[in-house]
Design an enzyme around this catalytic site. Sequence first.
Site, PDB file in Angstrom:
ATOM      1  N   CYS A 176       0.844  -1.188   0.000  1.00 21.73           N
ATOM      2  CA  CYS A 176       0.000   0.000   0.000  1.00 21.73           C
ATOM      3  C   CYS A 176       0.887   1.250   0.000  1.00 21.73           C
ATOM      4  O   CYS A 176       1.874   1.329   0.718  1.00 21.73           O
ATOM      5  CB  CYS A 176      -0.936   0.113   1.189  1.00 21.73           C
ATOM      6  SG  CYS A 176      -2.097  -1.250   1.312  1.00 21.73           S
ATOM      7  N   ARG A 216       4.065  -0.388  -4.716  1.00 20.62           N
ATOM      8  CA  ARG A 216       3.791  -0.780  -3.335  1.00 20.62           C
ATOM      9  C   ARG A 216       2.502  -1.581  -3.193  1.00 20.62           C
ATOM     10  O   ARG A 216       2.214  -2.150  -2.147  1.00 20.62           O
ATOM     11  CB  ARG A 216       3.703   0.458  -2.447  1.00 20.62           C
ATOM     12  CG  ARG A 216       4.975   1.276  -2.387  1.00 20.62           C
ATOM     13  CD  ARG A 216       4.803   2.429  -1.437  1.00 20.62           C
ATOM     14  NE  ARG A 216       4.693   1.951  -0.080  1.00 20.62           N
ATOM     15  CZ  ARG A 216       5.715   1.793   0.752  1.00 20.62           C
ATOM     16  NH1 ARG A 216       6.925   2.114   0.372  1.00 20.62           N
ATOM     17  NH2 ARG A 216       5.539   1.329   1.963  1.00 20.62           N
ATOM     18  N   TRP A 256      -2.709  -2.877  -1.610  1.00 16.51           N
ATOM     19  CA  TRP A 256      -2.383  -4.301  -1.667  1.00 16.51           C
ATOM     20  C   TRP A 256      -3.266  -4.929  -0.602  1.00 16.51           C
ATOM     21  O   TRP A 256      -3.063  -4.718   0.597  1.00 16.51           O
ATOM     22  CB  TRP A 256      -0.909  -4.512  -1.344  1.00 16.51           C
ATOM     23  CG  TRP A 256      -0.458  -5.931  -1.512  1.00 16.51           C
ATOM     24  CD1 TRP A 256      -0.002  -6.518  -2.654  1.00 16.51           C
ATOM     25  CD2 TRP A 256      -0.426  -6.952  -0.497  1.00 16.51           C
ATOM     26  NE1 TRP A 256       0.310  -7.838  -2.417  1.00 16.51           N
ATOM     27  CE2 TRP A 256       0.066  -8.133  -1.107  1.00 16.51           C
ATOM     28  CE3 TRP A 256      -0.763  -6.990   0.853  1.00 16.51           C
ATOM     29  CZ2 TRP A 256       0.223  -9.332  -0.416  1.00 16.51           C
ATOM     30  CZ3 TRP A 256      -0.600  -8.190   1.542  1.00 16.51           C
ATOM     31  CH2 TRP A 256      -0.111  -9.337   0.905  1.00 16.51           C
ATOM     32  N   ASN A 260      -2.081   2.478   5.642  1.00 13.19           N
ATOM     33  CA  ASN A 260      -1.192   1.384   5.287  1.00 13.19           C
ATOM     34  C   ASN A 260      -0.831   0.691   6.592  1.00 13.19           C
ATOM     35  O   ASN A 260      -0.388   1.346   7.534  1.00 13.19           O
ATOM     36  CB  ASN A 260       0.065   1.924   4.596  1.00 13.19           C
ATOM     37  CG  ASN A 260       1.108   0.848   4.363  1.00 13.19           C
ATOM     38  OD1 ASN A 260       0.775  -0.337   4.261  1.00 13.19           O
ATOM     39  ND2 ASN A 260       2.360   1.250   4.270  1.00 13.19           N
ATOM     40  N   GLY A 261      -1.037  -0.632   6.650  1.00 17.77           N
ATOM     41  CA  GLY A 261      -0.749  -1.373   7.875  1.00 17.77           C
ATOM     42  C   GLY A 261      -1.909  -2.291   8.193  1.00 17.77           C
ATOM     43  O   GLY A 261      -2.763  -2.552   7.335  1.00 17.77           O
ATOM     44  N   GLU A 296      17.902 -17.876  -5.402  1.00 13.81           N
ATOM     45  CA  GLU A 296      17.521 -16.565  -5.928  1.00 13.81           C
ATOM     46  C   GLU A 296      17.054 -16.675  -7.388  1.00 13.81           C
ATOM     47  O   GLU A 296      16.054 -16.073  -7.776  1.00 13.81           O
ATOM     48  CB  GLU A 296      18.699 -15.587  -5.799  1.00 13.81           C
ATOM     49  CG  GLU A 296      18.471 -14.201  -6.346  1.00 13.81           C
ATOM     50  CD  GLU A 296      17.310 -13.457  -5.706  1.00 13.81           C
ATOM     51  OE1 GLU A 296      16.735 -13.948  -4.719  1.00 13.81           O
ATOM     52  OE2 GLU A 296      16.952 -12.373  -6.219  1.00 13.81           O
ATOM     53  N   LYS A 344      13.368 -15.549  -8.629  1.00  7.97           N
ATOM     54  CA  LYS A 344      13.180 -14.544  -9.695  1.00  7.97           C
ATOM     55  C   LYS A 344      12.224 -15.088 -10.750  1.00  7.97           C
ATOM     56  O   LYS A 344      11.311 -14.405 -11.186  1.00  7.97           O
ATOM     57  CB  LYS A 344      14.508 -14.192 -10.395  1.00  7.97           C
ATOM     58  CG  LYS A 344      15.462 -13.263  -9.725  1.00  7.97           C
ATOM     59  CD  LYS A 344      15.023 -11.834  -9.618  1.00  7.97           C
ATOM     60  CE  LYS A 344      14.143 -11.609  -8.438  1.00  7.97           C
ATOM     61  NZ  LYS A 344      14.723 -11.352  -7.164  1.00  7.97           N
ATOM     62  N   GLU A 364       8.552 -15.640  -9.433  1.00  7.75           N
ATOM     63  CA  GLU A 364       7.942 -14.376  -9.030  1.00  7.75           C
ATOM     64  C   GLU A 364       7.359 -13.604 -10.217  1.00  7.75           C
ATOM     65  O   GLU A 364       6.266 -13.058 -10.132  1.00  7.75           O
ATOM     66  CB  GLU A 364       9.051 -13.564  -8.345  1.00  7.75           C
ATOM     67  CG  GLU A 364       8.681 -12.234  -7.798  1.00  7.75           C
ATOM     68  CD  GLU A 364       9.849 -11.574  -7.051  1.00  7.75           C
ATOM     69  OE1 GLU A 364      11.026 -11.884  -7.341  1.00  7.75           O
ATOM     70  OE2 GLU A 364       9.573 -10.732  -6.192  1.00  7.75           O
ATOM     71  N   HIS A 378      17.565 -37.960  -2.984  1.00  8.21           N
ATOM     72  CA  HIS A 378      16.800 -38.265  -1.769  1.00  8.21           C
ATOM     73  C   HIS A 378      15.316 -37.983  -1.952  1.00  8.21           C
ATOM     74  O   HIS A 378      14.588 -37.867  -0.982  1.00  8.21           O
ATOM     75  CB  HIS A 378      17.368 -37.486  -0.581  1.00  8.21           C
ATOM     76  CG  HIS A 378      18.790 -37.843  -0.291  1.00  8.21           C
ATOM     77  ND1 HIS A 378      19.158 -39.077   0.204  1.00  8.21           N
ATOM     78  CD2 HIS A 378      19.941 -37.168  -0.498  1.00  8.21           C
ATOM     79  CE1 HIS A 378      20.471 -39.123   0.328  1.00  8.21           C
ATOM     80  NE2 HIS A 378      20.976 -37.979  -0.102  1.00  8.21           N
ATOM     81  N   LYS A 428       6.093  -4.345  -3.491  1.00  7.12           N
ATOM     82  CA  LYS A 428       7.527  -4.162  -3.271  1.00  7.12           C
ATOM     83  C   LYS A 428       7.915  -4.180  -1.793  1.00  7.12           C
ATOM     84  O   LYS A 428       8.896  -4.773  -1.413  1.00  7.12           O
ATOM     85  CB  LYS A 428       7.940  -2.827  -3.907  1.00  7.12           C
ATOM     86  CG  LYS A 428       9.413  -2.506  -3.806  1.00  7.12           C
ATOM     87  CD  LYS A 428      10.209  -3.301  -4.804  1.00  7.12           C
ATOM     88  CE  LYS A 428      11.685  -3.037  -4.734  1.00  7.12           C
ATOM     89  NZ  LYS A 428      12.437  -4.115  -5.389  1.00  7.12           N
TER      90      LYS A 428
END
Length: 612
Positions: free
Chosen positions: A2, A27, A76, A102-103, A484, A488, A491, A507, A607
């Site tokens: 947000c 955001r 968001w 936001n929160g 990573e 990437k 995502e 295994h 983000k």
Amino acid sequence: MCGIIGFVGREEAAPVLLDGLERMEYRGYDSAGIAVRSETKGLQVRKCKGRLKVLAERTCGGRDLKGTLGIGHTRWATHGEPNDLNAHPHVSENGRIALVHNGIIENYLELKEHLIRQGVQFTSETDSEVVAQLLEFHYRECGNMLEAVGRVLRRIEGSYALGIICADYPNALIAARKDSPLIIGCGETGNFVASDATAIIRYTRDVIYMEDGQIAVLTADSVDLFDDEMLPLEARHSTVDWDVSAAEKGGYAHFMFKEIMEQPEAVAKTVSPRIREGRVVLDDVHFTAEYARGISRIFLIACGSSYHVGQVSKYNWERLLRRPVQVELASEFRYSDPLVDEKSLVVVISQSGETLDTMAAMREAKRRGARTLAVVNVVGSSIAREADDVLYTWAGPEIAVATTKAYSTQLVLMDLIGLYLAELLGTVTGEEYDAIVSAVLSLPEQMRRILEHVQDVQYFASHYFHHDSVFFIGRNLDYAMGLEGSLKLKEISYIHSEAYASGELKHGTISLIEPGTLVVALSTYGALFDKAMSNVVEVKARGAEVLAVTTGRFSEKMEKTADAVLVVPETHPVLQPSLGVVPLQLFAYYVALQRGCDIDKPRNLAKSVTVE
Ligand code: M6R
């Protein structure tokens, strides 16, 4: 997670709000809205599901809403699905008070039930609307908006950055924060609040970072700051020193690609001020040899890609320091009753410096007496301010949700810190120290060389983009780097992907390999090349299609077995992931491009993750 903005000034607010929201859209981007106070019509609210451009179209770029005081939000979703009603701003029942939040308000249900019993009717499923309705309730009681804000803040639990306007206060924008980022911008045409500086940098560089528990009242010409007991505070101004163009695409199709290409420069900026006459100099931390010798445990704590930096650093630091290093997911660490004490060094790694889990883990570590060192990109962010020591990565603003240049700068800075501690402890030979320092200085040029051949990666991406499942395998540092590479890819391309330590395949996971399965085999770690090669042979024998990443020294051998090989320059082993990761970032980018994905704003993500 947000983005909020507010403006009070001498120009029309709506276009300023939309412009700021556009710059903060990374955001959160499932819905957006603005509220503007008009001279004649009171508070006017426009909000809708979808990207900001829908809102911009519906308001004619903001021209439909007249007034010089307003707030805006890009969401968001946490409480309530993304739809028009759950979008912010939220308005009190009689339309007099509007706010953006936001929160997360943790006790919202209890407060909501209380208000419903008083006859208040809610229009959304959000926790945020409760704050708007509660404000109205207390405002009616006390008749003073600031007093009402104070009363509400004492009742709500959780995290918040709030921007509030009230029809009765035509010139005032009220802001408050606790555990969610919020800055004030002091401009020539008016004053701003925003979740981050990117939203307002076009208008002003003069900012005040709000602290937890602070409340601010902004007018066009003044900013008054108060503590949680409404006692006045002196504001500390800072200057944002990065360039506006750093947060713009500058001709690139996507921020992610721009940021991948910026890596050599970002790494150089992070490294060069910290290497003087062949020595690592960390001006901002003051560790002594005695302190270093007293460290009994080292924890590296982070989330997502920053956690993957920790995974690489664990291998490197244990090699250099000969001390046990634990890597912890912040969200797990904080609830694990961790074995941290005064002799622990806790390093938290975060691009945004606002990730709530990382911040909470850091607070938990501090509470238990540990010394905390933060590796952060955003200057003045909450984690940077709360840590005992902070070292900044100088990557500049990173806008794409998928991190690239921040990851690379974190990686190299962690290598420098490792080397610095190793020197204090006397656990690194002069020869190895010099070799690593010299290799660090060569990294930007080597990265540039990889980036001159992006078309090689693009070519392989066009071959493999249709796969639905990809395995990244590697050993030691290659495994850490694979984590990573895999993140990437999943995502931004939405392809299912996993990273495995190659030795683990037999295994269990090898049962998933069937003819045509794509395996990205990472074998840049020279010491274990033969082992890595054996694993490639094993998956080939089961029909896998293998795309290998290796160094020039091993490429000929690898070409005999793998279906395709990407070659990266060789460096000191400790630094090899800094080079190996670049083609993995590019691979994810080009695969996502081929699949028509929204690369900079992947679905369901944001983000800066400022909720638990
Ligand atoms: O800002 P932080 O470094 O604390 O963020 C941590 C993660 O949310 C972040 O790295 C995330 O995993 C990225 N989107 C990965 O590209």
